[in-house]
Every structure is written in C-alpha cells, then in structure tokens.
Design an enzyme around this catalytic site. Structure first.
Site, mmCIF file in Angstrom:
data_model
loop_
_atom_site.group_PDB
_atom_site.id
_atom_site.type_symbol
_atom_site.label_atom_id
_atom_site.label_comp_id
_atom_site.label_asym_id
_atom_site.label_seq_id
_atom_site.Cartn_x
_atom_site.Cartn_y
_atom_site.Cartn_z
ATOM 1 N N GLU A 83 -107.477 89.726 36.288
ATOM 2 C CA GLU A 83 -106.870 90.906 36.903
ATOM 3 C C GLU A 83 -106.308 90.576 38.281
ATOM 4 O O GLU A 83 -105.151 90.876 38.602
ATOM 5 C CB GLU A 83 -107.903 92.023 37.019
ATOM 6 N N ASP A 114 -102.310 90.538 39.476
ATOM 7 C CA ASP A 114 -101.809 91.447 40.506
ATOM 8 C C ASP A 114 -101.125 90.686 41.638
ATOM 9 O O ASP A 114 -100.016 91.036 42.064
ATOM 10 C CB ASP A 114 -102.957 92.281 41.080
ATOM 11 N N SER A 140 -101.883 97.070 34.345
ATOM 12 C CA SER A 140 -102.213 96.233 35.499
ATOM 13 C C SER A 140 -101.070 95.285 35.827
ATOM 14 O O SER A 140 -100.976 94.808 36.963
ATOM 15 C CB SER A 140 -103.465 95.401 35.197
ATOM 16 N N ASP A 184 -84.031 104.792 30.912
ATOM 17 C CA ASP A 184 -84.801 105.783 30.162
ATOM 18 C C ASP A 184 -85.399 105.138 28.913
ATOM 19 O O ASP A 184 -84.724 104.420 28.179
ATOM 20 C CB ASP A 184 -83.890 106.948 29.774
ATOM 21 N N ASP A 223 -91.268 111.721 30.330
ATOM 22 C CA ASP A 223 -92.272 111.928 29.284
ATOM 23 C C ASP A 223 -93.619 111.394 29.779
ATOM 24 O O ASP A 223 -93.669 110.571 30.691
ATOM 25 C CB ASP A 223 -91.856 111.250 27.975
#
Length: 558
Positions: free
Chosen positions: A266, A270, A470, A512, A538
């Site tokens: 993780e 990042d 993430s 979109d 959405d």
C-alpha cells in the site's frame, strides 16, 4: 512551531459537583480477526485522546462553503491555522471542566494542540478505568501484532459529557489491510502489460513538460496500519518507469517513524504514483509511529493536521472503515476536522474503497454498506476504473470493486444535489431496491481514475497486477498538485476543498465513464450488482476521470 504543546494541568477550581453518567459507544464491535488474550496489567501505561467540544462549528462550515465556491466573493480566501484556532477553540469553561476532571484523577501528563481542541494524555490502565466507568482494557492480537482496547462501553459524568465529543484510544481496532493484488488475466496481444506512469500519462494527456516547478508547492500521502515505504523501492521505481519525465526520487519529509521491516505494498503504491503523476513536486509521507498499542492511527494523523501550520496542499489517503462500525460522535468530529483542513486551502482525497457498494448482512433484508471517510461531504472521494481492453490504452469502464454509494450518516450536500437527482431520475428503472440505500445521503465518489493492474516496486521487486482505489487516489492527487503549482505561479490560491467547483464543472474536463456496474450483496434481490455507471455523475465513478490539459485550463480559469 509544529510540535505538540506539553502542559501540567493545574487545579482550576475545587468545588465541581458531579451528577449522573452518560455513556458513549453503546455497541463495541470487535472484529473477528482480532483475538483477545487477557486483561492488561493495571500499571500499563495508555495514551488516550480527548476531543473537546469546539465552538462555532456552524460558522466554520459556512466559511468553508464561501471560500470553496468559485461564485463567492470570498473564494480562495483561506484561513491560517491561527485564524481557524480562534474560530473553533473550545470555550474557557470547556477547557477548565475537562482539565479539572483529569486532574482530579491524578492525570497531569498531557499534550495539547494549537487549536486546543484535542488533549492527548498518558495514564495507567487502572486510572483510565476509574476515569471512564464501564471501560475494561484487554490485549488483542492479530498477525503477530498486539493492541490494547476496551471491550465495553465507557461513561463519563454528564457534567463532562457536554464538553467532550469522544475519547479516542478505547474502542477503535484497525481493520485488516486489503490484498491489493489481482491474479493476472489471460494474456492477449496489445500495447501494454499493466499500468505504469507512462500509460497514465498517455491516457490522461500529460506531456513531459507537465511536472512541478514551483518552490512553495508540496503534496503528501498518509499511511496507517504499519505500512511503510522504502526509499530504495522509490529510487528503483523511478529508475524503471520515470525515464521520460523530470521527477524526484526521494521523499522530501517523513512525519512520524518509519518501520524497519518489509515495505508495505500500500505505502509503496501510494508514494510511487503520487510522485510520478505529481512529478517533481516535494512529497511528504505521514506514517504511523510504531504499533499504536492504545491509539487509533487515523486520529493521530488528524491531530497532527490540527497542530501544523505548514502543510502540503494535497493529501491522499487510502484508508476507510464501514460507517456502521464507527460511532456517530467520532464521524461527526472527524468531519469537522476535514472542514478545518479545507478552510485552510488543503485538499483531502480519499479512496472510495474496494468493496463496490458493500453489503451489510441483515438476515433476509440486506443493505449496502457505505464507507467512511469516503462518505464525508468535506473530502473529495476517488473511485476506480479499468481500461475497456486491459492491454490497450482505450476508454475506461467501471472497475467492479470501485466503492460508491450513499451515506447513512451525512446528508446530501447542496453542491451535489442536482447531479445526484439527475442520476436517480435517469436510471430509476434499474436502481437497486430503495431499502438498500439512502437516497438523501451524501453520494460518492466525486471522480475516478484507473485502479486496475498497476506495476509497483516493493522490497526491490517489481510487482504486477496491483489494483484498487488505493491506486487511483494518488494519481488524481498528483494531477491536482500539478494544477496547484500552476495556480501558485499565477499568484492564485490553492484549490482547497475541490467539490463545489468540481460539481459546477458538470463533467467538463473529465472523461465520462458510462459502462459497467460495481459489486454488492450476493442475494436474490440484487444478485451481486450495486450501482451502474451512467452519463454525467454516477455513484461508481463520480464525474469521470481527468483529462489533464482540459482540467488544468478549467481550474486555472478565475
């Protein structure tokens, strides 16, 4: 000065009369993956955080709306930390009552912050249980780590209750980290074998010149759950994937204590992707110091933000919990902390989660399970997408894991009401049953980016097929940092809390995403399907994914 302020609590007055108790956190949820091994020694030292009631929270909210609305005359007129402190600082009475209460139990080893709305105090378990009737501290273990928490609700005198939002360090147990890797799909002929910085730059139209060059700009990631990055991994990643653009290969500052064990996937993800998308911008890493025997690391990070006058302008955080696993008092107070950051011109980006709409199993009647802080109305929440053809730079569709939905705690903010109403009307015939979600709640995510099949270097090994929001969150954060840099060059204020401006763009400058649905409850009524993408906004991909040059132009336009 950015350090916590130490003090010894004086005896402020001696004739305080206590009456009955009021109880916090009626339901204490202990995740099944933590094992209780016994009561802690009464002499063991704990550290608890006391969140004092703040003043003028409604004025803070109004100020945030004004400085974040591009149609307001106060747009971009952000406050300093000192100005925020003068607005929300607890009253003299609140500070006296809480400090006297602590002193009366012999608690004098405390730290406060610049805004004076948090106290971090050390005490023995025995004193803590006396201070907070009902609490009983036990040790819990998981995967070789131990943590101390109370297995029962706590109470305080009602005279004190009115001056406290909550006490941190009692009940929150960190959730288990998610497996960010996916098994590779069947290989096909194509342009690429996974997402790298070059692929992201191609898809989102960043050129080699789209790198940071401003001295007073910076960005940050925050790591919890003992996730650490290794400097050697970052250097190797940039050596492998950063050859076509100017970049930095070292983190500018680490706040906290880096662990000495293996790098976390993780943390590696990042750091590597915010620094390759927000290329050449000084980057900070906030990291949890050690094992946090008694403290919630996310709360520790929030306390730091309340105490540091000099902070990066963009923070990306890949962290979340189910709303129903948290107390309302805790979420409301953290929400106020987000407002304090936004009004200072800081942008907070949170991953939307990797469980689709989620699912709370309730016998025959299940419901979707929103995630916090993704569901806060005062952060920008980032969902996830995949390439239509996973091996070519094509248009994007929904990543089925992309978190999204409607909060059961926070009402729908004004800035998104029209967009959400339009979505609900457009897809009314295919929506999940109304019993599964709260149509009047804050809807998320706000935007999205690719979240599927990334390459990451961790522990000096290149790892493919890493996926999750993430990944998408630091990618968006890096682009916003680039835009902040261009704004600062023009003597414009930083973007700060982005959502009011983002929703006024109505999808302008974003690709979109209109295909695909995300996952949810595996039951007869919804059969594993949550919400689906649709034209415009959405609750799977928000407004869509960034088209960087157009987004830059739109956000430079004053």
């Amino acid at each position: 000065m950015n350090t916590l302020l130490a003090f010894t609590i004086p005896l402020l007055f001696s004739s305080l009369v206590w009456s009955g108790y009021l109880e916090y956190d009626q339901d204490v949820l202990i995740p099944q993956d933590w094992t209780r091994v016994g009561r802690v020694d009464p002499t063991e030292e704990l550290e608890l955080t006391f969140a004092l009631k703040q003043q003028n929270v409604h004025l803070l909210e109004e100020k945030l709306k004004l400085v974040s609305d591009p149609d307001s005359a106060q747009y971009g007129k952000h406050l300093s930390l000192e100005e925020v402190a003068s607005l929300v600082r607890p009253s003299e009475l609140t500070q006296k009552v809480v400090r006297h209460w602590l002193h009366s139990h012999g608690i004098t080893n405390c730290l406060t912050v610049r805004t004076q709305d948090f106290l971090q105090c050390k005490m023995t378990a025995e004193i803590a249980e006396t201070l907070l009737p009902g609490s009983r501290f036990h040790r819990y273990v998981r995967d070789g780590h131990s943590i101390v928490r109370s297995s029962a609700p706590y109470s305080v005198y009602d005279d004190v209750h009115q001056h406290l939002d909550f006490v941190g360090g009692l009940h929150r147990l960190p959730p288990k980290g998610q497996d960010l890797s996916k098994k590779p799909q069947q290989s096909q002929a194509g342009v690429h074998l996974g997402v790298t910085p070059a692929i992201l730059r191609a898809r989102y139209n960043l050129t080699a010149s789209d790198v940071g060059s401003t001295q007073n700009n910076s960005q940050a990631v925050a790591q919890f759950l003992e996730q650490y990055y290794h400097p050697a991994d970052l250097a190797e990643f940039m050596n492998m994937f950063g050859g076509t653009f100017q970049h930095l290969s070292q983190v500018d500052r680490v706040v906290g204590t880096q662990g000495t064990g293996k790098a976390g996937l993780e943390a590696s993800l990042d750091v590597e992707y915010i620094m390759s998308t927000g290329a050449n911008i000084p980057t900070w890493v906030f990291t949890n110091p050690g094992r946090h025997e008694t403290q919630e690391p996310f709360l520790q990070w929030m306390v730091l933000l309340s105490n540091m006058s000099d902070l990066p302008w963009v923070h990306t955080i890949s962290y979340g919990d189910d709303e129903d696993s948290l107390s309302t008092a805790y979420m409301m107070r953290i929400n106020t902390e987000f407002m304090k950051a936004g009004v200072r011109g800081i942008s907070l980006l949170f991953a939307s989660g990797d469980s689709g709409a989620g699912c709370k199993h309730m016998g025959k009647q299940n419901s979707f399970r929103p995630s916090f802080p993704a569901s806060s109305p005062y952060v920008t929440t980032v969902g996830g997408t995949s390439f239509k053809n996973p091996f070519k730079v094509t248009y994007e569709v929904t990543d089925y894991i992309s978190g999204g939905g409607f909060s059961n705690v926070f009402g729908m903010p004004d800035y998104q009401a029209s967009a959400v109403k339009g979505y609900l009307k457009t897809v009314e015939a295919t929506l999940p049953p109304p019993s599964y979600f709260n149509t009047s709640g804050r809807a998320y995510p706000d935007m999205a980016a690719l979240s599927d099949n990334y390459w990451v270097v961790s522990n000096r090994v290149p790892i493919p097929w890493v996926s999750g929001t993430s990944a998408s969150t630091p990618v968006v954060g890096g682009m916003l940092s680039l835009i902040n840099g261009r704004r600062l060059q023009r003597s414009l204020p930083t973007l700060g809390f982005l959502n009011p401006r983002l929703y006024k763009l109505k999808g302008q400058a974003l690709f979109d995403v209109t295909e695909g649905c995300h996952e949810s409850c595996l039951d007869e009524q919804v059969q594993g399907k949550g919400f689906c993408a649709a034209p415009s906004w959405d609750p799977v991909t928000g407004w869509g994914t960034p088209n960087y040059p157009e987004l830059l132009a739109a956000l430079l336009d004053e």
